[in-house]
Write a protein that holds these residues in place. Structure first.
Motif, PDB file in Angstrom:
ATOM      1  N   MET A   1       0.859  -1.197   0.000  1.00 58.52           N
ATOM      2  CA  MET A   1       0.000   0.000   0.000  1.00 58.52           C
ATOM      3  C   MET A   1       0.884   1.232   0.000  1.00 58.52           C
ATOM      4  O   MET A   1       1.696   1.422   0.897  1.00 58.52           O
ATOM      5  N   THR A   2       0.761   2.070  -0.983  1.00 64.27           N
ATOM      6  CA  THR A   2       1.606   3.242  -1.092  1.00 64.27           C
ATOM      7  C   THR A   2       0.906   4.476  -0.569  1.00 64.27           C
ATOM      8  O   THR A   2      -0.320   4.526  -0.474  1.00 64.27           O
ATOM      9  N   VAL A   3       1.703   5.492  -0.227  1.00 65.50           N
ATOM     10  CA  VAL A   3       1.147   6.756   0.235  1.00 65.50           C
ATOM     11  C   VAL A   3       0.261   7.362  -0.838  1.00 65.50           C
ATOM     12  O   VAL A   3      -0.852   7.809  -0.599  1.00 65.50           O
ATOM     13  N   GLU A   4       0.775   7.376  -2.097  1.00 62.64           N
ATOM     14  CA  GLU A   4       0.059   8.055  -3.167  1.00 62.64           C
ATOM     15  C   GLU A   4      -1.254   7.374  -3.509  1.00 62.64           C
ATOM     16  O   GLU A   4      -2.233   8.005  -3.855  1.00 62.64           O
ATOM     17  N   SER A   5      -1.293   6.031  -3.404  1.00 69.35           N
ATOM     18  CA  SER A   5      -2.476   5.314  -3.871  1.00 69.35           C
ATOM     19  C   SER A   5      -3.668   5.477  -2.960  1.00 69.35           C
ATOM     20  O   SER A   5      -4.801   5.269  -3.366  1.00 69.35           O
ATOM     21  N   THR A   6      -3.428   5.853  -1.694  1.00 68.13           N
ATOM     22  CA  THR A   6      -4.545   5.949  -0.760  1.00 68.13           C
ATOM     23  C   THR A   6      -4.742   7.331  -0.190  1.00 68.13           C
ATOM     24  O   THR A   6      -5.627   7.543   0.629  1.00 68.13           O
ATOM     25  N   ALA A   7      -3.971   8.305  -0.625  1.00 64.34           N
ATOM     26  CA  ALA A   7      -4.066   9.646  -0.035  1.00 64.34           C
ATOM     27  C   ALA A   7      -5.392  10.310  -0.326  1.00 64.34           C
ATOM     28  O   ALA A   7      -5.836  11.186   0.399  1.00 64.34           O
ATOM     29  N   ALA A   8      -6.098   9.878  -1.393  1.00 57.27           N
ATOM     30  CA  ALA A   8      -7.370  10.502  -1.733  1.00 57.27           C
ATOM     31  C   ALA A   8      -8.564   9.729  -1.192  1.00 57.27           C
ATOM     32  O   ALA A   8      -9.702  10.088  -1.441  1.00 57.27           O
ATOM     33  N   ARG A   9      -8.287   8.630  -0.442  1.00 54.14           N
ATOM     34  CA  ARG A   9      -9.378   7.815   0.076  1.00 54.14           C
ATOM     35  C   ARG A   9     -10.158   8.586   1.126  1.00 54.14           C
ATOM     36  O   ARG A   9      -9.602   9.260   1.971  1.00 54.14           O
ATOM     37  N   LYS A  10     -11.481   8.475   1.078  1.00 53.07           N
ATOM     38  CA  LYS A  10     -12.322   9.152   2.060  1.00 53.07           C
ATOM     39  C   LYS A  10     -13.267   8.140   2.705  1.00 53.07           C
ATOM     40  O   LYS A  10     -13.914   7.362   2.010  1.00 53.07           O
ATOM     41  N   PRO A  11     -13.379   8.117   4.022  1.00 51.55           N
ATOM     42  CA  PRO A  11     -14.355   7.260   4.665  1.00 51.55           C
ATOM     43  C   PRO A  11     -15.753   7.609   4.202  1.00 51.55           C
ATOM     44  O   PRO A  11     -16.082   8.772   4.023  1.00 51.55           O
TER      45      PRO A  11
ATOM     46  N   ARG B   1       4.414  11.840  11.076  1.00 48.19           N
ATOM     47  CA  ARG B   1       5.801  11.563  10.685  1.00 48.19           C
ATOM     48  C   ARG B   1       6.314  12.636   9.728  1.00 48.19           C
ATOM     49  O   ARG B   1       7.451  13.116   9.854  1.00 48.19           O
ATOM     50  N   PHE B   2       5.489  13.010   8.764  1.00 50.28           N
ATOM     51  CA  PHE B   2       5.879  14.072   7.852  1.00 50.28           C
ATOM     52  C   PHE B   2       6.166  15.362   8.612  1.00 50.28           C
ATOM     53  O   PHE B   2       7.171  16.047   8.372  1.00 50.28           O
ATOM     54  N   ASP B   3       5.302  15.682   9.558  1.00 43.19           N
ATOM     55  CA  ASP B   3       5.457  16.901  10.350  1.00 43.19           C
ATOM     56  C   ASP B   3       6.752  16.867  11.159  1.00 43.19           C
ATOM     57  O   ASP B   3       7.484  17.865  11.229  1.00 43.19           O
TER      58      ASP B   3
ATOM     59  N   GLU C   1       4.772   1.313  10.253  1.00 38.82           N
ATOM     60  CA  GLU C   1       6.051   1.885  10.680  1.00 38.82           C
ATOM     61  C   GLU C   1       7.056   1.877   9.530  1.00 38.82           C
ATOM     62  O   GLU C   1       7.800   2.845   9.325  1.00 38.82           O
ATOM     63  N   THR C   2       7.062   0.790   8.760  1.00 36.77           N
ATOM     64  CA  THR C   2       7.943   0.720   7.598  1.00 36.77           C
ATOM     65  C   THR C   2       7.572   1.785   6.571  1.00 36.77           C
ATOM     66  O   THR C   2       8.448   2.458   5.998  1.00 36.77           O
ATOM     67  N   GLU C   3       6.265   1.951   6.338  1.00 37.06           N
ATOM     68  CA  GLU C   3       5.810   2.977   5.407  1.00 37.06           C
ATOM     69  C   GLU C   3       6.163   4.375   5.909  1.00 37.06           C
ATOM     70  O   GLU C   3       6.530   5.266   5.133  1.00 37.06           O
ATOM     71  N   SER C   4       6.071   4.568   7.214  1.00 34.73           N
ATOM     72  CA  SER C   4       6.408   5.851   7.813  1.00 34.73           C
ATOM     73  C   SER C   4       7.880   6.189   7.598  1.00 34.73           C
ATOM     74  O   SER C   4       8.241   7.325   7.267  1.00 34.73           O
ATOM     75  N   GLU C   5       8.751   5.200   7.781  1.00 34.02           N
ATOM     76  CA  GLU C   5      10.176   5.414   7.560  1.00 34.02           C
ATOM     77  C   GLU C   5      10.453   5.771   6.105  1.00 34.02           C
ATOM     78  O   GLU C   5      11.288   6.635   5.806  1.00 34.02           O
TER      79      GLU C   5
ATOM     80  N   LEU D   1       8.402   7.258   4.034  1.00 36.82           N
ATOM     81  CA  LEU D   1       7.944   8.622   3.816  1.00 36.82           C
ATOM     82  C   LEU D   1       8.973   9.618   4.328  1.00 36.82           C
ATOM     83  O   LEU D   1       9.277  10.619   3.661  1.00 36.82           O
ATOM     84  N   GLY D   2       9.519   9.356   5.503  1.00 35.10           N
ATOM     85  CA  GLY D   2      10.544  10.245   6.056  1.00 35.10           C
ATOM     86  C   GLY D   2      11.743  10.363   5.137  1.00 35.10           C
ATOM     87  O   GLY D   2      12.261  11.467   4.909  1.00 35.10           O
ATOM     88  N   ARG D   3      12.204   9.244   4.605  1.00 36.60           N
ATOM     89  CA  ARG D   3      13.348   9.272   3.693  1.00 36.60           C
ATOM     90  C   ARG D   3      13.031  10.077   2.435  1.00 36.60           C
ATOM     91  O   ARG D   3      13.864  10.861   1.953  1.00 36.60           O
ATOM     92  N   ARG D   4      11.823   9.875   1.897  1.00 33.98           N
ATOM     93  CA  ARG D   4      11.453  10.590   0.675  1.00 33.98           C
ATOM     94  C   ARG D   4      11.399  12.093   0.914  1.00 33.98           C
ATOM     95  O   ARG D   4      11.857  12.887   0.082  1.00 33.98           O
ATOM     96  N   VAL D   5      10.853  12.505   2.040  1.00 32.88           N
ATOM     97  CA  VAL D   5      10.779  13.928   2.364  1.00 32.88           C
ATOM     98  C   VAL D   5      12.178  14.526   2.451  1.00 32.88           C
ATOM     99  O   VAL D   5      12.453  15.601   1.898  1.00 32.88           O
ATOM    100  N   ARG D   6      13.087  13.835   3.126  1.00 34.66           N
ATOM    101  CA  ARG D   6      14.455  14.338   3.248  1.00 34.66           C
ATOM    102  C   ARG D   6      15.131  14.464   1.890  1.00 34.66           C
ATOM    103  O   ARG D   6      15.790  15.463   1.593  1.00 34.66           O
ATOM    104  N   GLU D   7      14.960  13.451   1.059  1.00 30.32           N
ATOM    105  CA  GLU D   7      15.608  13.462  -0.254  1.00 30.32           C
ATOM    106  C   GLU D   7      15.076  14.587  -1.131  1.00 30.32           C
ATOM    107  O   GLU D   7      15.847  15.282  -1.805  1.00 30.32           O
TER     108      GLU D   7
END
Length: 391
Positions: free
Chosen positions: A1-11, A75-77, A333-337, A339-345
């Motif tokens: 599950m990627t960040v981009e694929s679910t960022a637009a999901r709405k309950p 995590r992004f924050d 947690e793995t996905e969070s890590e 995301l952190g790496r991508r933000v830094r890069e």
């Protein structure tokens, strides 16, 4: 599950009427603010006669999605805060502690709704599908925004305190004139509620029955001033004086924020006018990275609010209900890590800010004083010895 694929999901809003719990809502202690709560700080689901219908039918997958939203937003924050401390960003306004208010309200919006944020709505941006790295260019000084507002119906961040509520009200008046089936939501803080712009927007929205929701994140500290130095009544009660309803919601309860905001947005779409939602929450960190809250705020207050952490609250509920296991949390947690790496890069690959850009757009045709100041600044910059020179 990627960040981009679910960022637009709405309950989605369920169609059933079954209540999630037969327990009575806990009695409010003396001195505590009146608020809507569906999930206690202990993670226990409690019913609410008016707002349960807006989260009835929510699935375990959707609950996990809300949890994921909050974790990745935090995590992004945290990564952005660290990057500012490392000199990669000029400033950062953290949302730490306000994740539930932003994710709950953000997931309540429809794709065709329009959002007007301040400069702290990183969680709402996430819900609207804005790539989080796009939020950082302005804070690095390399652009004036970083995304196309019409691409996600999410306006650029507004630094001027409170002015976005006027923008939102005007936009909502236009929506009503066009007969569109959509709503507008404007975010602001408790400090901004003291601004004339916000009160003017309340007046116009009420008189013109504009389909707008005013979402106030009351984190109780307008930089260094507590709320009690700004108002003699709870903020949500101010709406009565302007002629529309106000409601206070537990801003650390993502389910309650989702339900109340859905109600307010649906009310706006039906042509019933504006609503003021006060999300009663707490700013766990500094106002911005240039602020030191220890100078004006007691540590005991922060510690008390840490026990009401919105992420811990939902995690406790998911675990107790059997909706999430350790494998889910480990994967997140793995996905969070990642995301952190991508933000830094991404941030470290951004160009350095143009130090002279500030002089370019002050006047359309130039100005003698600005030209003089530019020359003085150029001479100042030239006075520094480049790295390696003089060795």
């Amino acid at each position: 599950m990627t960040v981009e694929s679910t960022a637009a999901r709405k309950p989605r809003r369920g169609g059933g009427t079954k209540r999630a719990s037969a327990r009575k809502a806990p009695a409010r202690k003396s001195g505590e603010p009146e608020l809507v709560q569906l999930l206690t700080p202990e993670g226990e689901r409690v019913p609410h006669a008016e707002y349960d219908a807006y989260v009835d039918g929510i699935t375990p997958e959707e609950l996990r999605g809300l949890y994921r939203d909050m974790v990745l937003t935090r995590r992004f924050d945290a990564e952005a805060t660290a990057l500012q401390r490392q000199g990669e960003l000029g400033l950062w306004a953290s949302l730490l502690g306000q994740e539930a208010a932003q994710i709950g309200s953000g997931r309540a919006t429809r794709e065709d709704d329009y959002v007007f944020p301040t400069y702290r709505e990183h969680g709402v941006a996430w819900c609207r599908g804005v790539d989080p790295t796009n939020l950082l260019g302005m804070f690095r000084g390399v652009n004036n925004g970083g995304w196309d507002p019409n691409g996600n119906n999410f306006h650029l961040y507004t630094i001027v305190i409170g002015s976005q509520t006027l923008h939102a009200t005007g936009y909502a008046m236009g929506v009503a004139k066009d007969g569109a089936d959509s709503a507008v939501i404007a975010y602001f803080g408790d400090g901004a509620s003291s601004q004339g712009d916000v009160n003017e927007s309340f007046t116009f929205a009420a008189v013109y029955n504009a389909p707008v929701v005013f979402f106030c994140q009351n984190n109780q500290w307008a930089i260094s001033e507590p709320t009690e130095k700004q108002t003699r009544v709870p903020l949500y009660q101010r709406a009565q004086g302007f002629g529309f309803p106000g409601v206070r919601v537990d801003g650390n309860d993502v389910l309650a924020c989702l339900a109340v905001t859905k109600w307010a947005l649906e009310r706006a779409r039906r042509g019933e006018g504006p609503t003021l939602v006060e999300a009663f929450t707490y700013r766990m960190g500094a106002h911005t990275t240039s602020d030191d809250p220890s100078k004006y705020r007691a540590d005991e207050e922060r510690v008390a609010w840490e026990a009401k952490d919105p992420i811990l609250r939902l995690r406790t509920h998911l675990t107790a209900a059997g909706h999430a296991d350790e494998a889910f949390f480990a994967e997140l947690e793995t996905e969070s890590e990642a995301l952190g790496r991508r933000v830094r890069e991404v941030v470290r690959a951004m160009p350095d800010p143009d130090r002279f850009a500030i002089f370019e757009n002050a006047y359309a045709d130039g100005h003698a004083l600005v030209d003089e100041e530019r020359a003085q600044f150029a001479a100042y910059q030239a006075s520094f010895v480049d790295e390696g020179e003089g060795e």
